[in-house]
Design a protein around this motif. Sequence first.
Motif, PDB file in Angstrom:
ATOM      1  N   ALA A 192     -10.091  -9.217  -8.892  1.00 45.93           N
ATOM      2  CA  ALA A 192      -8.788  -8.850  -9.474  1.00 45.93           C
ATOM      3  C   ALA A 192      -8.150  -7.690  -8.708  1.00 45.93           C
ATOM      4  N   GLY A 193      -8.944  -6.745  -8.266  1.00 53.32           N
ATOM      5  CA  GLY A 193      -8.390  -5.604  -7.532  1.00 53.32           C
ATOM      6  C   GLY A 193      -7.434  -4.796  -8.388  1.00 53.32           C
ATOM      7  N   LYS A 194      -6.382  -4.293  -7.743  1.00 56.95           N
ATOM      8  CA  LYS A 194      -5.435  -3.438  -8.459  1.00 56.95           C
ATOM      9  C   LYS A 194      -4.168  -4.175  -8.905  1.00 56.95           C
ATOM     10  N   GLU A 195      -4.012  -5.416  -8.438  1.00 53.79           N
ATOM     11  CA  GLU A 195      -2.756  -6.115  -8.711  1.00 53.79           C
ATOM     12  C   GLU A 195      -2.741  -6.862 -10.033  1.00 53.79           C
ATOM     13  N   ILE A 196      -3.904  -7.361 -10.463  1.00 52.16           N
ATOM     14  CA  ILE A 196      -3.952  -8.100 -11.734  1.00 52.16           C
ATOM     15  C   ILE A 196      -5.131  -7.587 -12.553  1.00 52.16           C
TER      16      ILE A 196
END
Length: 403
Positions: A26-30
């Motif tokens: 997911a990281g930081k975007e979702i």
Amino acid sequence: MTEEASFGAHLRALRQKQGLSQAALAGKEISTGYLSRLESGTRQPTERVITYLADRLGVDRSAFFATDTGSSLNAAVSVATSTDGDDAVEAVVAALASAQDDDPLLRWQALWLVARFHRRRGQHVEEKAGLAEAVRIADGLALAALQCRSRTELARCLRESGDITEALEHAVVAYRMAKEANVGLSDTGKTLLTLVSVEAEAGRLPDARAHADELVALVGDRPDALRAEALWTAATVRSRQGDDDGARTFLQQAMESLDSRVDPVLWARLRLAAASLYLYARPTLTEPARACLAEADKALSLVGTPVQQQELLTLQAQLAFEEGLFADARSILDRLDFDHLALSYRDRIRLQLLESLLLIEEGQREQGLTRLKELGAEAHRDSNVDLAAKVWRVLAEVLERSP
């Protein structure tokens, strides 16, 4: 399978292949919650999200929509095992039809899901074909647990279809495998359940009783569905041996041992079994049968399958017949589609036996007698000794009565 469900299954497979957690992907975007909903198929991805996830995974966006048979079957099985609806299983059926060279474990799992799907619909021919293939795959893998489960379910299906000789062969092998491999209580218990049922149908009542007693001892005092089914099986054997008191004792224990919230379908089926025991006892016990059918009717109106609804109608018609309410019995039978019955072999013979006796009561004696003779011959031809004996006994009783 819907496009979003297919996307989610492929997304999950790609993430797991790379050993990534949902948070890592997911990281930081979702958010991980959003990613989880994408994987489960409950959310549809936007073009921006597809591009973002493809970049994170280092794949082309087309990887999320691959159509190779192995991926299609894997995706279909993943979705079906995470939902309760039959729509997802229908996607597994479609994927199985085109997938031939998949991982054998995956194919076995798909066949298992599809067999249960067919069982709920009373589709014995389709169920039998799938379970036979599952047996072949399990034997090829030499996995004892899968071999026992496959053969046990195939034996049960064959018994319900009336193929008693073949059912007995598979049930005996499954039981031997379970004992030799020490597969665990659940698998051993289910294997014994099926073995006892098949032995009883084949008229091997001493063997059936010995195995039923072994089963009851095996499950002990567990407050679960397996113990309830074990007690029910022991009751069935005693009933066929003419021990109605012993049968009622075991069946009463089965009903008392299971909370309706644990397994509402089994809870209702136990009431149907009790009603059947009361209706086929001599003398017939109509009052307790009516009470059991009322309880079953209430439960099955909420959770019942088409097969169980047909079982309920059959017993309701039998109750009306035993009470001399022949018009009511005929009215109930008219609600059944005789050309599309999903009942087990034994229940179908019993239903046709009732219909034959009703014809006699309605003044069509010769037609009813002919039907009874045909039923007895059919049960004998199919090696169903217990059922054949019952039909011949009823025929003899009818012939003793003056026209």
